[in-house]
Design a protein around this motif. Sequence first.
Motif, PDB file in Angstrom:
ATOM      1  N   GLY A   1       0.800  -1.214   0.000  1.00 35.66           N
ATOM      2  CA  GLY A   1       0.000   0.000   0.000  1.00 35.66           C
ATOM      3  C   GLY A   1       0.830   1.259   0.000  1.00 35.66           C
ATOM      4  N   GLY A   2       1.847   1.291   0.847  1.00 33.18           N
ATOM      5  CA  GLY A   2       2.702   2.480   0.922  1.00 33.18           C
ATOM      6  C   GLY A   2       3.776   2.296   1.969  1.00 33.18           C
ATOM      7  N   ILE A   3       4.801   3.108   1.862  1.00 33.31           N
ATOM      8  CA  ILE A   3       5.922   3.092   2.807  1.00 33.31           C
ATOM      9  C   ILE A   3       6.092   4.484   3.398  1.00 33.31           C
ATOM     10  N   VAL A   4       6.286   4.536   4.710  1.00 31.34           N
ATOM     11  CA  VAL A   4       6.696   5.760   5.397  1.00 31.34           C
ATOM     12  C   VAL A   4       8.131   5.562   5.846  1.00 31.34           C
ATOM     13  N   ARG A   5       9.023   6.380   5.348  1.00 31.34           N
ATOM     14  CA  ARG A   5      10.434   6.267   5.708  1.00 31.34           C
ATOM     15  C   ARG A   5      10.667   6.905   7.073  1.00 31.34           C
ATOM     16  N   LEU A   6      11.373   6.191   7.939  1.00 27.97           N
ATOM     17  CA  LEU A   6      11.598   6.623   9.309  1.00 27.97           C
ATOM     18  C   LEU A   6      13.077   6.973   9.508  1.00 27.97           C
ATOM     19  N   GLU A   7      13.427   7.296  10.723  1.00 26.69           N
ATOM     20  CA  GLU A   7      14.823   7.550  11.062  1.00 26.69           C
ATOM     21  C   GLU A   7      15.567   6.233  11.253  1.00 26.69           C
ATOM     22  N   ASN A   8      16.879   6.324  11.356  1.00 23.06           N
ATOM     23  CA  ASN A   8      17.731   5.164  11.640  1.00 23.06           C
ATOM     24  C   ASN A   8      17.603   4.073  10.586  1.00 23.06           C
ATOM     25  N   HIS A   9      17.359   4.483   9.333  1.00 18.27           N
ATOM     26  CA  HIS A   9      17.309   3.544   8.212  1.00 18.27           C
ATOM     27  C   HIS A   9      16.206   2.500   8.377  1.00 18.27           C
ATOM     28  N   LYS A  10      15.113   2.868   9.014  1.00 16.88           N
ATOM     29  CA  LYS A  10      13.950   2.002   9.145  1.00 16.88           C
ATOM     30  C   LYS A  10      12.800   2.582   8.334  1.00 16.88           C
ATOM     31  N   ALA A  11      11.804   1.756   8.083  1.00 18.37           N
ATOM     32  CA  ALA A  11      10.622   2.196   7.347  1.00 18.37           C
ATOM     33  C   ALA A  11       9.414   1.415   7.836  1.00 18.37           C
ATOM     34  N   CYS A  12       8.239   2.011   7.690  1.00 15.67           N
ATOM     35  CA  CYS A  12       6.992   1.343   8.045  1.00 15.67           C
ATOM     36  C   CYS A  12       6.239   1.035   6.753  1.00 15.67           C
ATOM     37  N   LEU A  13       6.029  -0.248   6.504  1.00 16.16           N
ATOM     38  CA  LEU A  13       5.337  -0.724   5.305  1.00 16.16           C
ATOM     39  C   LEU A  13       3.885  -1.024   5.648  1.00 16.16           C
ATOM     40  N   TYR A  14       2.972  -0.469   4.859  1.00 18.75           N
ATOM     41  CA  TYR A  14       1.535  -0.682   5.037  1.00 18.75           C
ATOM     42  C   TYR A  14       1.027  -1.569   3.905  1.00 18.75           C
ATOM     43  N   CYS A  15       0.296  -2.628   4.269  1.00 18.91           N
ATOM     44  CA  CYS A  15      -0.152  -3.605   3.274  1.00 18.91           C
ATOM     45  C   CYS A  15      -1.585  -4.042   3.539  1.00 18.91           C
ATOM     46  N   GLY A  16      -2.281  -4.374   2.453  1.00 24.21           N
ATOM     47  CA  GLY A  16      -3.483  -5.179   2.579  1.00 24.21           C
ATOM     48  C   GLY A  16      -3.073  -6.630   2.727  1.00 24.21           C
ATOM     49  N   VAL A  17      -3.762  -7.377   3.587  1.00 19.70           N
ATOM     50  CA  VAL A  17      -3.364  -8.745   3.916  1.00 19.70           C
ATOM     51  C   VAL A  17      -4.539  -9.693   3.701  1.00 19.70           C
ATOM     52  N   SER A  18      -4.339 -10.672   2.823  1.00 21.61           N
ATOM     53  CA  SER A  18      -5.312 -11.737   2.574  1.00 21.61           C
ATOM     54  C   SER A  18      -6.689 -11.204   2.177  1.00 21.61           C
ATOM     55  N   ASP A  19      -6.731 -10.001   1.622  1.00 22.92           N
ATOM     56  CA  ASP A  19      -7.970  -9.366   1.157  1.00 22.92           C
ATOM     57  C   ASP A  19      -9.017  -9.218   2.254  1.00 22.92           C
ATOM     58  N   THR A  20      -8.546  -9.049   3.498  1.00 19.41           N
ATOM     59  CA  THR A  20      -9.498  -8.819   4.589  1.00 19.41           C
ATOM     60  C   THR A  20      -9.047  -7.748   5.567  1.00 19.41           C
TER      61      THR A  20
END
Length: 324
Positions: free
Chosen positions: A289-308
């Motif tokens: 769905g999208g990525i939010v880039r964070l500090e310390n070379h980390k990121a938060c990945l947002y996903c739809g999962v199993s269509d539910t």
Amino acid sequence: MVKNDKKVNTCAKLLDGFGNLKYKDNSSLIQFNTLMNDKDVYNITAPFEFEGSLYIAGRTEARDSENSEVIFFKKDGHQWCADVTIPKLKLQDPFITRFKDLYIVGGVEIFEDQNCHGKLNYRTVFYRGKSLRDLEMFAKGPDKMKDIRLCLLPDQRILVMTRPQGNDQLTDDGKIQVGSRGKIGYLMIDSLEELTPDNILKAQVLENMFVPEEWGGCNEMHVLKNGKIGVLAHIACYDEKGDRHYYSTTFCFDYMTGDYSPMKMIAVRNNFQDGPAKRDDLKDVIFSGGIVRLENHKACLYCGVSDTQGHRIIIDDPFVPYEI
């Protein structure tokens, strides 16, 4: 066509090279309050700011239906609540980006196929507005094409990534572009007014990205520190039983030269918390769905999962290696 001399990857090869199932401790189910208890929310966007608050747009529908609405959810403590003051969009699989002072919102529109009675057709449609409250449709993609995404470049041109399928899309010299089950194409336009079906069908295909039996698409684009484009994408395949398998991937694209890196897998279904599936053949599906880039070379990945459901997961920032 854009050529890549690197060997094409497959789902199996990417899985073999990934092998990281440790992220589950860093994942969490996103709690949505739809005001309708019988509705699932999945295939979500990453959070974005609107009127000083954080919002997520999500595909919202009953478990036994694909009659979807895109609802905008406002962050309220530990949950996201449907904002009933923002009009819903009758679309699937929303995406959003900012163009200066505009919100560009898109998704997949389902409609009756005029050439095949009793069957449905689909296309990507685009809305724009200075507010989510006054969005107006301004463009449509070709029939039977999902995963069209836009990125405003530093030079103010617009990079468009597309997903051609089949064998019926022609280049300017009359040669057939083979899209198979779904490849990724790109084109450059100077304004949103040039976002037309005819122009989209002229996109150059990124070859050696998928084998003919597999497919994928672009989900989101990020302008990196070096001016190149970090692409959040997906790759998918069927198994011998006909079940679908979708994986989250990234690659780097240089719009100045047309060069691009091989796909890299960044998440699989087993990285996320357990949960129900819409159907048995969708158990092993995540939709980037999208990525939010964070500090310390980390990121938060947002996903739809199993269509539910919609989930989020903290991972190593996959775009950092592209900026070196």
